[in-house]
Design a protein around this motif. Structure first.
Motif, PDB file in Angstrom:
ATOM      1  N   TYR A 135      40.953  -9.430  37.093  1.00  0.00           N
ATOM      2  CA  TYR A 135      41.938  -8.917  38.269  1.00  0.00           C
ATOM      3  C   TYR A 135      41.902  -7.674  38.330  1.00  0.00           C
ATOM      4  CZ  TYR A 135      43.627 -14.064  38.272  1.00  0.00           C
ATOM      5  OH  TYR A 135      43.799 -15.637  38.411  1.00  0.00           O
ATOM      6  N   HIS A 136      41.438  -6.961  37.813  1.00  0.00           N
ATOM      7  CA  HIS A 136      41.846  -5.246  37.392  1.00  0.00           C
ATOM      8  C   HIS A 136      40.822  -4.618  37.379  1.00  0.00           C
ATOM      9  CE1 HIS A 136      46.697  -5.044  36.247  1.00  0.00           C
ATOM     10  NE2 HIS A 136      46.628  -5.653  37.151  1.00  0.00           N
ATOM     11  N   HIS A 137      40.023  -5.574  36.941  1.00  0.00           N
ATOM     12  CA  HIS A 137      38.183  -4.921  36.861  1.00  0.00           C
ATOM     13  C   HIS A 137      37.216  -5.284  37.251  1.00  0.00           C
ATOM     14  CE1 HIS A 137      40.635  -1.558  34.970  1.00  0.00           C
ATOM     15  NE2 HIS A 137      41.180  -2.363  34.212  1.00  0.00           N
ATOM     16  N   VAL A 138      37.074  -7.232  37.093  1.00  0.00           N
ATOM     17  CA  VAL A 138      36.033  -7.829  37.261  1.00  0.00           C
ATOM     18  C   VAL A 138      36.373  -8.027  38.523  1.00  0.00           C
ATOM     19  CG1 VAL A 138      34.973 -10.014  37.026  1.00  0.00           C
ATOM     20  CG2 VAL A 138      36.166  -8.222  35.524  1.00  0.00           C
ATOM     21  N   LEU A 139      37.187  -8.933  39.372  1.00  0.00           N
ATOM     22  CA  LEU A 139      37.436  -9.258  40.934  1.00  0.00           C
ATOM     23  C   LEU A 139      37.904  -7.906  42.162  1.00  0.00           C
ATOM     24  CD1 LEU A 139      38.897 -12.784  40.004  1.00  0.00           C
ATOM     25  CD2 LEU A 139      36.483 -12.127  40.959  1.00  0.00           C
ATOM     26  N   PRO A 140      37.634  -8.192  43.038  1.00  0.00           N
ATOM     27  CA  PRO A 140      37.749  -6.785  43.823  1.00  0.00           C
ATOM     28  C   PRO A 140      39.373  -7.373  44.565  1.00  0.00           C
ATOM     29  CG  PRO A 140      36.870  -9.007  44.784  1.00  0.00           C
ATOM     30  CD  PRO A 140      36.334  -9.319  43.493  1.00  0.00           C
ATOM     31  N   ASP A 141      39.607  -6.940  45.322  1.00  0.00           N
ATOM     32  CA  ASP A 141      41.162  -6.996  45.929  1.00  0.00           C
ATOM     33  C   ASP A 141      40.654  -8.886  47.052  1.00  0.00           C
ATOM     34  OD1 ASP A 141      43.447  -7.515  47.454  1.00  0.00           O
ATOM     35  OD2 ASP A 141      42.672  -6.443  49.623  1.00  0.00           O
ATOM     36  N   LEU A 142      41.694  -9.994  46.984  1.00  0.00           N
ATOM     37  CA  LEU A 142      41.548 -10.823  46.988  1.00  0.00           C
ATOM     38  C   LEU A 142      42.866 -11.281  48.402  1.00  0.00           C
ATOM     39  CD1 LEU A 142      41.569 -12.678  43.138  1.00  0.00           C
ATOM     40  CD2 LEU A 142      39.983 -12.587  44.882  1.00  0.00           C
ATOM     41  N   SER A 143      42.938 -10.578  48.495  1.00  0.00           N
ATOM     42  CA  SER A 143      43.173 -10.949  50.027  1.00  0.00           C
ATOM     43  C   SER A 143      43.328 -11.449  50.808  1.00  0.00           C
ATOM     44  CB  SER A 143      43.951  -9.549  51.018  1.00  0.00           C
ATOM     45  OG  SER A 143      45.024  -8.489  49.499  1.00  0.00           O
ATOM     46  N   GLY A 144      43.694 -12.708  51.294  1.00  0.00           N
ATOM     47  CA  GLY A 144      42.765 -13.566  52.474  1.00  0.00           C
ATOM     48  C   GLY A 144      42.588 -14.642  51.799  1.00  0.00           C
ATOM     49  N   VAL A 275      26.585 -10.008  38.239  1.00  0.00           N
ATOM     50  CA  VAL A 275      26.846  -8.075  38.984  1.00  0.00           C
ATOM     51  C   VAL A 275      27.338  -7.990  37.930  1.00  0.00           C
ATOM     52  CG1 VAL A 275      28.068  -7.347  40.119  1.00  0.00           C
ATOM     53  CG2 VAL A 275      28.125  -9.566  41.144  1.00  0.00           C
ATOM     54  N   PRO A 276      26.404  -6.734  37.009  1.00  0.00           N
ATOM     55  CA  PRO A 276      27.563  -6.050  35.833  1.00  0.00           C
ATOM     56  C   PRO A 276      28.560  -5.641  35.849  1.00  0.00           C
ATOM     57  CG  PRO A 276      25.238  -5.112  36.839  1.00  0.00           C
ATOM     58  CD  PRO A 276      25.238  -6.376  37.980  1.00  0.00           C
ATOM     59  N   LEU A 277      28.761  -5.700  34.569  1.00  0.00           N
ATOM     60  CA  LEU A 277      29.901  -5.779  34.976  1.00  0.00           C
ATOM     61  C   LEU A 277      30.305  -4.126  33.279  1.00  0.00           C
ATOM     62  CD1 LEU A 277      32.290  -8.721  34.080  1.00  0.00           C
ATOM     63  CD2 LEU A 277      32.014  -7.962  36.043  1.00  0.00           C
ATOM     64  N   ASN A 278      31.429  -3.543  33.861  1.00  0.00           N
ATOM     65  CA  ASN A 278      32.025  -2.761  33.311  1.00  0.00           C
ATOM     66  C   ASN A 278      32.820  -2.962  32.078  1.00  0.00           C
ATOM     67  OD1 ASN A 278      32.105   0.050  31.855  1.00  0.00           O
ATOM     68  ND2 ASN A 278      33.237   1.217  33.924  1.00  0.00           N
ATOM     69  N   TYR A 279      32.244  -2.763  30.842  1.00  0.00           N
ATOM     70  CA  TYR A 279      33.433  -3.089  29.752  1.00  0.00           C
ATOM     71  C   TYR A 279      34.053  -1.932  29.575  1.00  0.00           C
ATOM     72  CZ  TYR A 279      30.668  -7.692  30.395  1.00  0.00           C
ATOM     73  OH  TYR A 279      30.431  -8.731  30.695  1.00  0.00           O
ATOM     74  N   ILE A 295      33.096 -12.381  29.009  1.00  0.00           N
ATOM     75  CA  ILE A 295      33.274 -12.529  30.832  1.00  0.00           C
ATOM     76  C   ILE A 295      32.076 -12.160  31.774  1.00  0.00           C
ATOM     77  CG2 ILE A 295      35.042 -12.394  32.462  1.00  0.00           C
ATOM     78  CD1 ILE A 295      36.858 -11.772  30.541  1.00  0.00           C
ATOM     79  N   HIS A 296      31.876 -13.101  32.157  1.00  0.00           N
ATOM     80  CA  HIS A 296      30.447 -12.869  33.003  1.00  0.00           C
ATOM     81  C   HIS A 296      30.644 -13.070  35.019  1.00  0.00           C
ATOM     82  CE1 HIS A 296      27.172 -12.651  29.926  1.00  0.00           C
ATOM     83  NE2 HIS A 296      28.164 -13.419  29.325  1.00  0.00           N
ATOM     84  N   LEU A 297      29.976 -12.557  36.376  1.00  0.00           N
ATOM     85  CA  LEU A 297      30.166 -12.141  37.489  1.00  0.00           C
ATOM     86  C   LEU A 297      28.962 -12.670  37.718  1.00  0.00           C
ATOM     87  CD1 LEU A 297      31.832 -12.164  39.737  1.00  0.00           C
ATOM     88  CD2 LEU A 297      31.565  -9.774  39.673  1.00  0.00           C
ATOM     89  N   TYR A 298      29.479 -13.639  38.676  1.00  0.00           N
ATOM     90  CA  TYR A 298      27.955 -13.609  39.450  1.00  0.00           C
ATOM     91  C   TYR A 298      28.295 -14.145  40.765  1.00  0.00           C
ATOM     92  CZ  TYR A 298      26.240 -15.902  35.231  1.00  0.00           C
ATOM     93  OH  TYR A 298      25.797 -16.198  33.614  1.00  0.00           O
ATOM     94  N   LYS A 299      27.164 -13.711  42.080  1.00  0.00           N
ATOM     95  CA  LYS A 299      27.565 -13.973  43.247  1.00  0.00           C
ATOM     96  C   LYS A 299      26.697 -14.653  43.718  1.00  0.00           C
ATOM     97  CE  LYS A 299      27.850 -10.589  47.202  1.00  0.00           C
ATOM     98  NZ  LYS A 299      27.154  -8.821  47.884  1.00  0.00           N
ATOM     99  N   VAL A 300      27.635 -15.549  45.029  1.00  0.00           N
ATOM    100  CA  VAL A 300      26.914 -16.686  45.511  1.00  0.00           C
ATOM    101  C   VAL A 300      26.320 -16.333  46.409  1.00  0.00           C
ATOM    102  CG1 VAL A 300      26.934 -18.952  46.661  1.00  0.00           C
ATOM    103  CG2 VAL A 300      28.366 -18.108  44.996  1.00  0.00           C
ATOM    104  N   LEU A 301      24.370 -16.357  47.002  1.00  0.00           N
ATOM    105  CA  LEU A 301      23.840 -15.388  47.225  1.00  0.00           C
ATOM    106  C   LEU A 301      23.841 -16.289  49.044  1.00  0.00           C
ATOM    107  CD1 LEU A 301      20.759 -15.420  44.919  1.00  0.00           C
ATOM    108  CD2 LEU A 301      22.084 -12.714  46.134  1.00  0.00           C
TER     109      LEU A 301
END
Length: 301
Positions: A135-144, A275-279, A295-301
């Motif tokens: 929640y602090h480093h992988v995901l962006p602001d989730l407002s809305g 999406v590369p993560l900064n561990y 933990i892995h992060l992907y973005k839907v195209l």
């Protein structure tokens, strides 16, 4: 004692320390973990309290008798393996249980001998460290935004999302009714009802929810709970419904690893990109980097 008075008291105390010992004391103050209890974020404390509530409701192994397939798969591991829920039992807690003789980190290779080997530990929940990293480093602001946790189990992703993010709505989809009841108990007790909803359902019945999701989280979600045909069916369903451009998919393990075990042909390149993560972004000490790298992060195209 107010801050100005406390600061004066600390400075006065330091003034009484022998000059030869003062550098060592200051170095200790800079590096010790002894102050953690005083500096821990209030949200961390709430999650610790939730973990305590859940521990009182569950057996030590945090597995229910209704989880027939998961229990069977754990027993079929090539090396002796136990389930230890990472949210309920951190390393310090496990150490204390081992000291009390309630848990062991090792098993006897040859009964009656001194030959021992480490037990394998698996968890179906994120630890507090992992939740904060996500929640602090992988995901962006989730407002809305709308977040869906597939296989929400104890609800840890939902509680973390409520406390560590501004997500508009957090949905947990859980097939096991017993775990749904536990989640509802926590949601009600901690007054999370305005932003958290738990659905007792098969994820393969939740097409509209997945289609509307901005974030989908999947932590070890199918391997231990579905046979291979069921896993393939679930992945096919998710790949067909998580299509919102720019939506994010957080998985453990990687999607590639999860699919490699199955007889299934899902083309990832037209669907998602990793999406590369900064561990190294996680600032706290004593992190388990190996765990974070799962933990892995992907973005839907």
């Amino acid at each position: 004692m107010e801050f100005p008075s406390a600061r004066r008291a600390v400075m006065q105390l330091l003034g009484t320390v022998a000059p030869a010992d003062l550098p060592a004391l200051i170095q200790w103050m800079r590096t010790t973990r002894d102050f953690d209890e005083f500096t821990r974020d209030n949200n961390d404390i709430i999650l610790k309290n939730i973990a305590e509530d859940l521990r009182s409701c569950l057996p030590l192994e945090t597995m229910l008798s209704s989880e027939h397939l998961a229990l069977q798969k754990i027993q079929q591991q090539p090396e002796p393996t136990v389930h230890v829920d990472a949210f309920l039992y951190d390393e310090d807690f496990i150490d204390s249980l081992c000291e009390e003789g309630k848990m062991s980190r090792n098993y006897c290779v040859v009964c009656g001998s001194h030959q021992t080997a480490p037990l394998g530990f698996i968890s179906h929940s994120f630890s507090l460290m992992e939740l904060k990293f996500i929640y602090h480093h992988v995901l962006p602001d989730l407002s809305g935004k709308v977040l869906v946790d597939v296989g929400s189990r104890l609800g840890t992703v939902l509680y973390g999302g409520f406390l560590y993010s501004s997500a508009l709505q957090l949905y947990g989809v859980e097939l096991n009714g017993d775990f749904c009841q536990l989640q509802e108990m926590i949601i009600k007790k901690y007054q999370f009802t305005d932003r958290i909803k738990v659905l007792h359902a098969d994820i393969c019945s939740q097409g509209p929810l997945l289609q509307n999701a901005d974030v989908v989280i999947m932590n070890n979600v199918f391997e231990y709970f579905l046979d291979e045909a069921g896993q393939a069916r679930a992945w096919e369903y998710i790949s067909h419904n998580v299509k919102k451009q720019g939506a994010l998919l957080v998985t453990v393990p990687s999607v590639e690893e999860a699919l490699s075990r199955l007889q299934i042909k899902i083309q990832l390149s037209p669907w998602v990109e990793e999406v590369p993560l900064n561990y190294d972004a996680y600032p706290e000490k004593d992190i388990d980097r190996d765990v974070l790298e799962q933990i892995h992060l992907y973005k839907v195209l």
